[in-house]
Design an enzyme around this catalytic site. Structure first.
Site, PDB file in Angstrom:
ATOM      1  N   TYR A  37      29.290  38.770  39.160  1.00  0.00           N
ATOM      2  CA  TYR A  37      30.718  38.720  38.838  1.00  0.00           C
ATOM      3  C   TYR A  37      31.020  39.536  37.583  1.00  0.00           C
ATOM      4  O   TYR A  37      31.953  40.366  37.575  1.00  0.00           O
ATOM      5  CB  TYR A  37      31.158  37.276  38.634  1.00  0.00           C
ATOM      6  CG  TYR A  37      32.599  37.148  38.207  1.00  0.00           C
ATOM      7  CD1 TYR A  37      33.625  37.369  39.114  1.00  0.00           C
ATOM      8  CD2 TYR A  37      32.936  36.821  36.893  1.00  0.00           C
ATOM      9  CE1 TYR A  37      34.954  37.268  38.726  1.00  0.00           C
ATOM     10  CE2 TYR A  37      34.259  36.707  36.503  1.00  0.00           C
ATOM     11  CZ  TYR A  37      35.268  36.931  37.422  1.00  0.00           C
ATOM     12  OH  TYR A  37      36.579  36.840  37.029  1.00  0.00           O
ATOM     13  N   SER A  80      38.528  40.887  33.497  1.00  0.00           N
ATOM     14  CA  SER A  80      38.158  39.582  32.964  1.00  0.00           C
ATOM     15  C   SER A  80      37.534  39.782  31.595  1.00  0.00           C
ATOM     16  O   SER A  80      37.043  40.870  31.270  1.00  0.00           O
ATOM     17  CB  SER A  80      37.140  38.917  33.906  1.00  0.00           C
ATOM     18  OG  SER A  80      36.518  37.808  33.299  1.00  0.00           O
TER      19      SER A  80
END
Length: 274
Positions: free
Chosen positions: A165, A152
């Site tokens: 995350y 990501s």
């Protein structure tokens, strides 16, 4: 049509989190390129529907294995199932993962543990278990075997209110780039894909709204980034999807760390960074 260097015809590709969104996108692209599939995720009905679609459209044989990879022992169960079925995996797409949103002090510790288990522990264990098969496939099918880990743009800097995350994705990026180096002489294509916010169920699972984002990536955008990277003669250790995201990732690496965290924290008040 771009030059297709990556050719998985005659191999089997395993896609985790294949029931929707990016996972289903990876499955469709791999099937279109001639690979048979192993589809795994929690939602069996969606996996079976996708398997039927791929068979009708591409003639692909798909093995459906419904499983929650965050559960204890799930990776070992999956690997044992593959061995029992006599399936040798030539491409592994570690797509399964999710995000939580909120300050650490207010977060559910059980949910955070599941997040780390799926995003980090399961990805690492499954990669280690199948890496010998991937390397074998890369020798038998030159330019036809790959390891794709979904990272990501959150991997490039800490993200307040998505601290866990972002940390898991930083791990995925670092882990994948190290494997890229370790396997660089093998012919196995290894890369971490780093999208920004994508128009999928990601935000719903994270408990946030995507309304604050005007320029969400599409699944097709991320597939284009992924397979452009795989089609290169020398696949890069990571690829960022979206020009704006690529620029931001580069800038984040050059600014003072405190500045980056402060800016990202202010940006993330109204929604998560995918």
């Amino acid at each position: 049509m771009r030059n297709r260097v990556f050719n998985p015809i005659g191999t089997v590709a395993l896609v985790t989190g294949a029931s929707s969104g990016l996972g289903a996108g990876f499955a469709r692209e791999l099937a279109e390129r001639g690979a048979d599939l192993v589809l795994t995720a929690r939602r069996q009905d969606r996996l079976e529907g996708l398997a039927v679609e791929l068979a009708e459209k591409y003639g692909t044989v798909s093995t459906v294995i419904p499983l929650d990879l965050a559960a204890p022992g799930a990776v070992a169960e999956l690997v044992a199932d593959l061995h029992t079925r006599g399936i040798t995996v030539g491409t592994l797409v570690n797509n399964a993962g999710f995000a939580t949103y909120g300050t650490l002090a207010d977060s559910d510790p059980v949910r955070l543990s599941e997040e780390v288990s799926l995003n980090v522990t399961a990805l690492t264990a499954l990669t280690r278990a199948l890496l010998p098969d991937l390397l074998q496939a890369s020798r038998a099918h030159p330019a036809g075997a790959a390891l794709v880990n979904l990272a990501s743009t959150a991997a490039f800097q800490p993200v307040p209110k998505m601290a866990v995350y972002a940390a898991t994705k930083a791990y995925v990026l670092s882990f994948t780039e190290a494997l890229w180096y370790e396997t660089r002489q093998s012919g196995l294509k290894v890369t971490a894909i780093c999208p920004g916010p994508v128009d999928t169920e990601f935000f719903e699972v994270a408990g946030r709204s995507a309304d604050s984002y005007r320029d969400l990536l599409t699944v097709a955008d991320v597939m284009r980034t992924t397979f452009t990277a795989l089609d290169r003669a020398s696949t890069p250790p990571h690829a960022v999807s979206g020009l704006r995201n690529s620029v931001f990732a580069q800038v984040a690496g050059r600014l003072p760390h405190r500045t980056v965290v402060t800016v990202v924290g202010r940006m993330n008040r109204s929604g998560p960074t995918a």
